[in-house]
Design an enzyme around this catalytic site. Structure first.
Site, PDB file in Angstrom:
ATOM      1  N   ASN A 148       0.806  -1.227   0.000  1.00  0.00           N
ATOM      2  CA  ASN A 148       0.000   0.000   0.000  1.00  0.00           C
ATOM      3  C   ASN A 148       0.837   1.273   0.000  1.00  0.00           C
ATOM      4  O   ASN A 148       0.388   2.312  -0.484  1.00  0.00           O
ATOM      5  CB  ASN A 148      -0.996   0.000   1.164  1.00  0.00           C
ATOM      6  CG  ASN A 148      -0.340  -0.159   2.512  1.00  0.00           C
ATOM      7  OD1 ASN A 148       0.621  -0.907   2.669  1.00  0.00           O
ATOM      8  ND2 ASN A 148      -0.871   0.528   3.516  1.00  0.00           N
ATOM      9  N   LYS A 171      12.500  -7.588   1.426  1.00  0.00           N
ATOM     10  CA  LYS A 171      11.524  -8.293   0.583  1.00  0.00           C
ATOM     11  C   LYS A 171      10.287  -7.413   0.472  1.00  0.00           C
ATOM     12  O   LYS A 171       9.429  -7.411   1.343  1.00  0.00           O
ATOM     13  CB  LYS A 171      11.168  -9.644   1.197  1.00  0.00           C
ATOM     14  CG  LYS A 171       9.897 -10.315   0.668  1.00  0.00           C
ATOM     15  CD  LYS A 171       9.922 -10.572  -0.818  1.00  0.00           C
ATOM     16  CE  LYS A 171       8.620 -11.231  -1.268  1.00  0.00           C
ATOM     17  NZ  LYS A 171       7.454 -10.301  -1.260  1.00  0.00           N
ATOM     18  N   GLU A 174       5.363  -8.195  -3.884  1.00  0.00           N
ATOM     19  CA  GLU A 174       5.597  -8.502  -5.294  1.00  0.00           C
ATOM     20  C   GLU A 174       4.682  -7.730  -6.232  1.00  0.00           C
ATOM     21  O   GLU A 174       4.957  -7.604  -7.420  1.00  0.00           O
ATOM     22  CB  GLU A 174       5.454 -10.005  -5.553  1.00  0.00           C
ATOM     23  CG  GLU A 174       4.171 -10.625  -5.068  1.00  0.00           C
ATOM     24  CD  GLU A 174       4.259 -11.086  -3.617  1.00  0.00           C
ATOM     25  OE1 GLU A 174       3.309 -11.731  -3.159  1.00  0.00           O
ATOM     26  OE2 GLU A 174       5.262 -10.781  -2.941  1.00  0.00           O
ATOM     27  N   GLY A 224       2.659  -5.786   7.619  1.00  0.00           N
ATOM     28  CA  GLY A 224       1.801  -6.725   6.908  1.00  0.00           C
ATOM     29  C   GLY A 224       0.547  -7.030   7.701  1.00  0.00           C
ATOM     30  O   GLY A 224       0.127  -6.260   8.567  1.00  0.00           O
ATOM     31  N   GLU A 246       4.276  -4.368  12.495  1.00  0.00           N
ATOM     32  CA  GLU A 246       3.162  -3.421  12.297  1.00  0.00           C
ATOM     33  C   GLU A 246       2.133  -4.143  11.458  1.00  0.00           C
ATOM     34  O   GLU A 246       2.331  -4.368  10.262  1.00  0.00           O
ATOM     35  CB  GLU A 246       3.669  -2.141  11.620  1.00  0.00           C
ATOM     36  CG  GLU A 246       2.668  -0.996  11.704  1.00  0.00           C
ATOM     37  CD  GLU A 246       1.758  -0.933  10.495  1.00  0.00           C
ATOM     38  OE1 GLU A 246       0.634  -1.494  10.592  1.00  0.00           O
ATOM     39  OE2 GLU A 246       2.145  -0.342   9.495  1.00  0.00           O
ATOM     40  N   LEU A 247       1.025  -4.526  12.086  1.00  0.00           N
ATOM     41  CA  LEU A 247       0.115  -5.504  11.500  1.00  0.00           C
ATOM     42  C   LEU A 247      -1.264  -4.942  11.183  1.00  0.00           C
ATOM     43  O   LEU A 247      -2.241  -5.675  11.148  1.00  0.00           O
ATOM     44  CB  LEU A 247      -0.015  -6.705  12.447  1.00  0.00           C
ATOM     45  CG  LEU A 247       1.319  -7.353  12.830  1.00  0.00           C
ATOM     46  CD1 LEU A 247       1.087  -8.514  13.780  1.00  0.00           C
ATOM     47  CD2 LEU A 247       2.092  -7.795  11.602  1.00  0.00           C
ATOM     48  N   CYS A 280      -3.080   1.721   6.753  1.00  0.00           N
ATOM     49  CA  CYS A 280      -3.247   0.987   8.008  1.00  0.00           C
ATOM     50  C   CYS A 280      -3.775   1.874   9.128  1.00  0.00           C
ATOM     51  O   CYS A 280      -4.410   1.376  10.066  1.00  0.00           O
ATOM     52  CB  CYS A 280      -1.943   0.327   8.421  1.00  0.00           C
ATOM     53  SG  CYS A 280      -0.560   1.467   8.573  1.00  0.00           S
ATOM     54  N   GLU A 378     -10.851  -5.211   9.414  1.00  0.00           N
ATOM     55  CA  GLU A 378     -10.256  -4.025   8.812  1.00  0.00           C
ATOM     56  C   GLU A 378     -10.668  -3.953   7.347  1.00  0.00           C
ATOM     57  O   GLU A 378     -10.360  -4.865   6.569  1.00  0.00           O
ATOM     58  CB  GLU A 378      -8.734  -4.084   8.924  1.00  0.00           C
ATOM     59  CG  GLU A 378      -8.039  -2.865   8.347  1.00  0.00           C
ATOM     60  CD  GLU A 378      -6.520  -2.961   8.411  1.00  0.00           C
ATOM     61  OE1 GLU A 378      -5.860  -1.913   8.265  1.00  0.00           O
ATOM     62  OE2 GLU A 378      -5.998  -4.076   8.614  1.00  0.00           O
TER      63      GLU A 378
END
Length: 476
Positions: A148, A171, A174, A224, A246-247, A280, A378
């Site tokens: 995002n 990483k 993708e 994520g 941070e989820l 988020c 969410e």
């Protein structure tokens, strides 16, 4: 066509077997390029590189770390237009939002250039012994980021890691890897040793297992989802690597009696629909006094309906597409669930006609049933439920009644707003403001939104270990 390659040892390269993944334009759904699909041998090469890179970079002087970050920030700004175009093409956000994200990323590099010089440790004596606490780099870091914010999320991890003296294996998502590659390249071009930063793309679960399973990695940082965070915690158990997580969140807004309802509605609508709601810390549940709820909802819906939806590279567009087709399906399902429960859709509530990509109209709902999925899941999309309340303590209780605890907002008279803010179980609170993500302040949550912080002085601490030396004074 985009060609997002791997970056290993300071060199861009294709995957060992030539494998790729398609990159799609969210505004059309069409393939616009490829990202390298790293093999196990590619990942192993990246791990070897950062292991070597750490031995080089950990000995660098703080002023050299600061110089590299400052120069990398200048390089980012010189390449801002090209990077912003790649963000819009791969992620979908508007050109203005993409340019602002590149500038924010450069700002993180600038901030941590200063932190590299400020992280000084401390020394004291008890008269017999001298104590020194030194902050040393924790080691090679593995960082995983979401799609995002393809530039600023990697920047939040790259900048403090480099400032602390760590090497980092990144990483990125993708779906939108080009901006992260540009950030890593800017560091190499600024003089960071080529082995001190690596970037791989491809099969995310397979890469995570390979990377976290390696004893090379001494620290993990993830932006994520909650399920992915839990999986990374499990994977890290063998080597006991510390994590920063941070989820995501489900940010409540409590609008208090006495607030300027039209002004609050306009400000919150702008915040809600930024990046098509794929933020988020996006406000997601709007608690409003019962007697003001119809008026607030009308102002909010008016502001939402006035937003121009379209491809992010078009002039005058306020809201771009959702980033991928699965987001479109999820948002559609959440709105269908609202309708089936009897909610009133004041505006939006449908896919945008006439546009081929993954566009969904900004949506505002009233009379939302208490068991609506939207109240606990969410949404990560352009859907806003207006929720009337009778007493402030009721609003606070409902605001806290979710597993997430990342951000919250309070709008109203300052003293009352501060009192309410003190009762909210989250990591960040905006009081009459929606601007929370700044380099100088720590960013992170509580409960299932994760732990650890990015930004501020706290951010660099995540990449260091405190080493204590005790020396007997006057010893021979």
């Amino acid at each position: 066509m985009s060609d997002a390659r791997l970056l290993i040892g300071g060199r861009r390269r294709a995957a060992a077997d030539g494998g790729t993944l398609p990159l799609r334009d969210p505004a059309t759904g069409e393939v616009i390029g490829t990202a390298a699909r790293a093999t196990e041998s590619d990942v192993d090469d990246a791990l070897s590189a950062v292991a070597q890179g750490f031995t080089e970079w950990r000995c660098s002087a703080p002023r050299e770390r600061a110089r590299v970050l400052t120069e990398a920030a200048a390089i980012l700004r010189s390449r801002a237009e090209a990077i912003a175009r790649s963000i819009t093409a791969e992620q979908g956000k508007t050109s203005g939002e993409a340019r602002a994200e590149v500038e924010q990323s450069a700002g993180y590099f600038d901030w941590y250039a200063g932190e590299a010089l400020r992280d000084l440790g401390r020394t004291w004596s008890d008269g017999e012994r001298e104590f020194t606490v030194e902050h040393r780099p924790i080691g090679p870091v593995a960082a995983f980021t979401a799609w995002n914010f393809p530039a600023s999320l990697p920047a939040r991890k790259l900048a403090p890691a480099v400032a602390a003296g760590c090497a980092i294996l990144l990483k990125p998502a993708e779906e939108a890897p080009s901006a992260a590659l540009a950030l890593a390249q800017s560091l190499v071009d600024a003089g960071l040793p080529g082995n001190a930063v690596a970037l791989v793309t491809g099969d995310a679960p397979a890469i995570a297992r390979r990377v976290i399973g390696s004893p090379v990695i001494r620290k993990i940082s993830l932006t994520g989802s909650i399920p992915v965070g839990r999986e990374l915690v499990r994977l890290s158990a063998e080597h006991l690597q510390p994590l920063s997580l941070e989820l995501g969140g489900h940010a409540p807004v409590i609008v208090l009696p006495g607030a300027d309802m039209p002004a609050a509605a306009r400000a919150l609508a702008a915040a809600k629909f930024r990046n098509a709601g794929q933020v988020c810390i996006s406000p997601t549940r709007f608690f409003v006094p019962q007697e003001e709820s119809e008026s607030f909802a009308a102002h909010f819906a008016e502001a939402a309906a006035a937003l121009v939806v379209g491809p992010g590279d078009r002039d005058g567009v306020d809201v771009g597409p959702l980033a991928n087709e699965r987001r479109l399906r999820t948002v559609t399902d959440l709105v269908d669930d609202l309708r089936s429960g009897g909610a009133r859709i004041l505006t939006g509530g449908h896919r945008v006609e006439g546009l081929p990509g993954w566009f969904y109209a900004p949506t505002v709902a009233l009379d939302v049933p208490g068991d609506a999925r939207l109240l606990t899941e969410e949404p990560f999309g352009p859907v806003a439920p207006i929720l009337p309340y009778d007493h402030v303590h009721e609003a606070v209780a409902r605001a806290n009644a979710v597993e997430q605890g990342l951000a919250a907002y309070v709008f109203g008279p300052e003293h009352a707003a501060r009192d309410v803010a003190a009762s909210l179980d989250v990591g960040m609170i905006g009081v009459n403001s929606t601007a929370l993500a700044v380099a100088a302040a720590p960013f992170g949550g509580v409960k299932s939104s994760g732990y650890g912080r990015e930004g501020g002085t706290e951010g660099i601490a995540e990449y260091t270990v405190a080493v204590t030396q005790v020396r007997k004074e006057g010893a021979p």
